[in-house]
Design an enzyme around this catalytic site. Structure first.
Site, mmCIF file in Angstrom:
data_model
loop_
_atom_site.group_PDB
_atom_site.id
_atom_site.type_symbol
_atom_site.label_atom_id
_atom_site.label_comp_id
_atom_site.label_asym_id
_atom_site.label_seq_id
_atom_site.Cartn_x
_atom_site.Cartn_y
_atom_site.Cartn_z
ATOM 1 N N HIS A 178 14.142 20.620 13.367
ATOM 2 C CA HIS A 178 15.256 19.817 13.861
ATOM 3 C C HIS A 178 14.828 18.370 14.093
ATOM 4 O O HIS A 178 15.564 17.432 13.752
ATOM 5 C CB HIS A 178 15.792 20.433 15.155
ATOM 6 C CG HIS A 178 16.898 19.652 15.784
ATOM 7 N ND1 HIS A 178 16.732 18.946 16.953
ATOM 8 C CD2 HIS A 178 18.183 19.445 15.395
ATOM 9 C CE1 HIS A 178 17.870 18.352 17.274
ATOM 10 N NE2 HIS A 178 18.763 18.627 16.349
ATOM 11 N N GLU A 197 14.647 16.696 10.791
ATOM 12 C CA GLU A 197 15.996 16.387 10.295
ATOM 13 C C GLU A 197 16.507 15.080 10.894
ATOM 14 O O GLU A 197 17.123 14.258 10.212
ATOM 15 C CB GLU A 197 16.938 17.540 10.630
ATOM 16 C CG GLU A 197 18.402 17.303 10.289
ATOM 17 C CD GLU A 197 19.325 17.624 11.456
ATOM 18 O OE1 GLU A 197 20.148 16.756 11.815
ATOM 19 O OE2 GLU A 197 19.205 18.733 12.012
ATOM 20 N N HIS A 198 16.231 14.866 12.171
ATOM 21 C CA HIS A 198 16.599 13.593 12.803
ATOM 22 C C HIS A 198 15.820 12.433 12.195
ATOM 23 O O HIS A 198 16.379 11.369 11.910
ATOM 24 C CB HIS A 198 16.307 13.651 14.311
ATOM 25 C CG HIS A 198 17.401 14.245 15.125
ATOM 26 N ND1 HIS A 198 18.045 13.554 16.126
ATOM 27 C CD2 HIS A 198 17.990 15.459 15.093
ATOM 28 C CE1 HIS A 198 18.968 14.323 16.687
ATOM 29 N NE2 HIS A 198 18.943 15.498 16.086
ATOM 30 N N GLU A 223 19.292 15.827 23.901
ATOM 31 C CA GLU A 223 20.091 16.912 23.327
ATOM 32 C C GLU A 223 19.718 18.250 23.969
ATOM 33 O O GLU A 223 20.591 19.093 24.229
ATOM 34 C CB GLU A 223 19.874 16.955 21.814
ATOM 35 C CG GLU A 223 20.803 17.888 21.071
ATOM 36 C CD GLU A 223 20.634 17.805 19.562
ATOM 37 O OE1 GLU A 223 21.289 18.629 18.871
ATOM 38 O OE2 GLU A 223 19.872 16.953 19.068
#
Length: 419
Positions: A47, A50-51, A127
């Site tokens: 993740h 991906e950022h 997040e």
């Protein structure tokens, strides 16, 4: 509509579907690596990576990536799942080449700049904090961890604050180089397109993707049990469920019909009995989460601290009833809901693009809509009862967050199912 597939020399697969009467095209790169492929020490790396690819490449700054897409009225996004990571865009048909160029740039030439990493890790940590502050999301995180304890499939897609805060650029680079390989990827496109043209674009744009092996993963091992988080909230959030079915299980479509019948809409058994007749919840539904080698069948409900006493026995009663009998009319209604959902999705280039990509990753081929509809139509009332017995006769998993004083123990709920 026509689906075509080409496998390139490096092992990258290209799948397209031409959709007449549309002026747009959706395209994306799906990489068959996600949270369940991560070593525990770098949980959350998929993740975070991906950022990070959006923070700049050797050819584009973060601002340039956004500006180039939005300058032609397109939009672009990405997400990380447990078994894959996706980067996709939707554009007017004449801008397909731009979308392909930007997506290929992200997955091959991201700089993973150290200064950007320091900024972005704080974004991801926020997040994580947001997830922890959202009980109706966190209850699913706890459910997943309890259902698949001590393994990657049970760990969070986001990772933990400590791990993300300490993750080095070298760890991210090593992970990307090991897993972002051509044989693990699928480039999918749907809309106003020509397959040959798309293949030529992919061959040119993705030539720097290494031809390594697809990512390895440990087998799913269902555990079950109970996890409770007593918090001072207005509602009790509950997710309970059972070991589910893999995508290729012969009973997968029967379980999908069961889910629709049990908690898939306003006419479903749980909605009618729990909300409409008793007024015990605002929200209640069932769902099926499948993986390549296992799955979960779950039920979510949000209720009051006092109402939970009546809710849990009522859910158990409904599960026991569906293990005994269902009628042909409600099975037909559930089948119709599933088919309508599938057929409606065919009208969207974005949905069709993603569907093709996921089918290629899971099955190695696109599944014709006619084949899916036929398998749904073949599900009988006897099949639904049999699958309900198969699923609900096993050890349950219970996750709950909120004021839990009146929530019965998980063992008590399990005993109701075996009674």
């Amino acid at each position: 509509m026509s689906v075509q597939i080409t496998e390139l020399e490096n092992g990258l697969r290209v799948v397209t579907e031409r959709m007449d009467r549309v002026e747009t095209v959706s395209v994306g790169a799906w990489i068959g690596v996600g949270a369940r492929h991560e070593p525990e020490a770098v949980n959350g790396v998929s993740h975070l990576l991906e950022h990070m690819v959006f923070k700049g490449t050797t050819r584009r700054s973060a601002l340039a990536i956004a500006e180039e897409i939005e300058a032609v009225g397109g939009h672009m996004n990405a997400y990380t799942a447990r078994e894959h990571t996706a980067y996709y865009a939707k554009m007017l048909k004449d801008d397909l080449g731009l979308a392909m160029d930007v997506i290929s740039d992200l997955v091959q030439h991201a700089t993973l700049d150290p200064e950007e990493l320091e900024r972005e890790r704080h974004v991801v940590i926020q997040e994580i904090h947001q997830l922890h502050d959202t009980p109706d999301d966190m209850v699913f995180e706890n459910f997943q961890a309890q259902a698949f304890p001590g393994q990657a499939l049970g760990r969070s897609v986001l990772g933990s604050e400590d791990l993300i805060g300490a993750m080095s650029r070298d760890e991210i680079v090593t992970y990307m180089q090991a897993h972002y390989a051509a044989p693990a990827g699928v480039v999918s496109a749907a809309g106003a397109l020509d397959h040959g043209t798309v293949v030529d674009m992919v061959r040119k744009s993705f030539k720097d993707l290494p031809s390594g092996a697809p990512a390895a993963r440990e087998a799913a091992r269902y555990g079950g049990g109970e996890v409770r988080a007593d918090r001072d909230l207005e509602q009790v959030h509950i997710t309970l469920g059972f070991e589910g079915l893999a995508y290729d299980d012969d009973d997968y479509y029967a379980a999908s019909v069961l889910s629709a019948l049990l908690g898939g809409g306003m006419s479903s058994r749980l909605f009618q009995e729990v909300r409409e007749k008793r007024g015990l919840v605002y929200s209640i539904y069932s769902y099926q989460s499948a993986y390549t080698d296992g799955g979960l069948f779950g039920i979510y409900a949000g209720t009051g601290a006092d109402e939970v006493r009546e809710l849990m026995p009522l859910i158990a009663d409904e599960l026991n009833k569906v293990r005994v009998a269902v009628d042909d009319d409600e099975v037909a209604r559930a089948r119709a809901q599933l088919k309508a959902s599938i057929l409606m999705s065919l009208e969207s280039t974005s949905s069709r693009c993603e569907q093709l990509a996921r089918q290629m990753l899971i099955y190695g081929r696109p599944i014709p809509t006619e084949e899916i509809v036929a398998r749904i139509d073949a599900v009988t009332a006897q099949d639904v009862v049999r699958v309900a017995e198969r699923l609900f006769g096993a050890k349950p998993t219970l996750s709950a967050i909120g004021p839990l004083k009146h929530l019965e123990p998980g063992d008590a709920f399990a005993a109701r199912l075996s009674a």
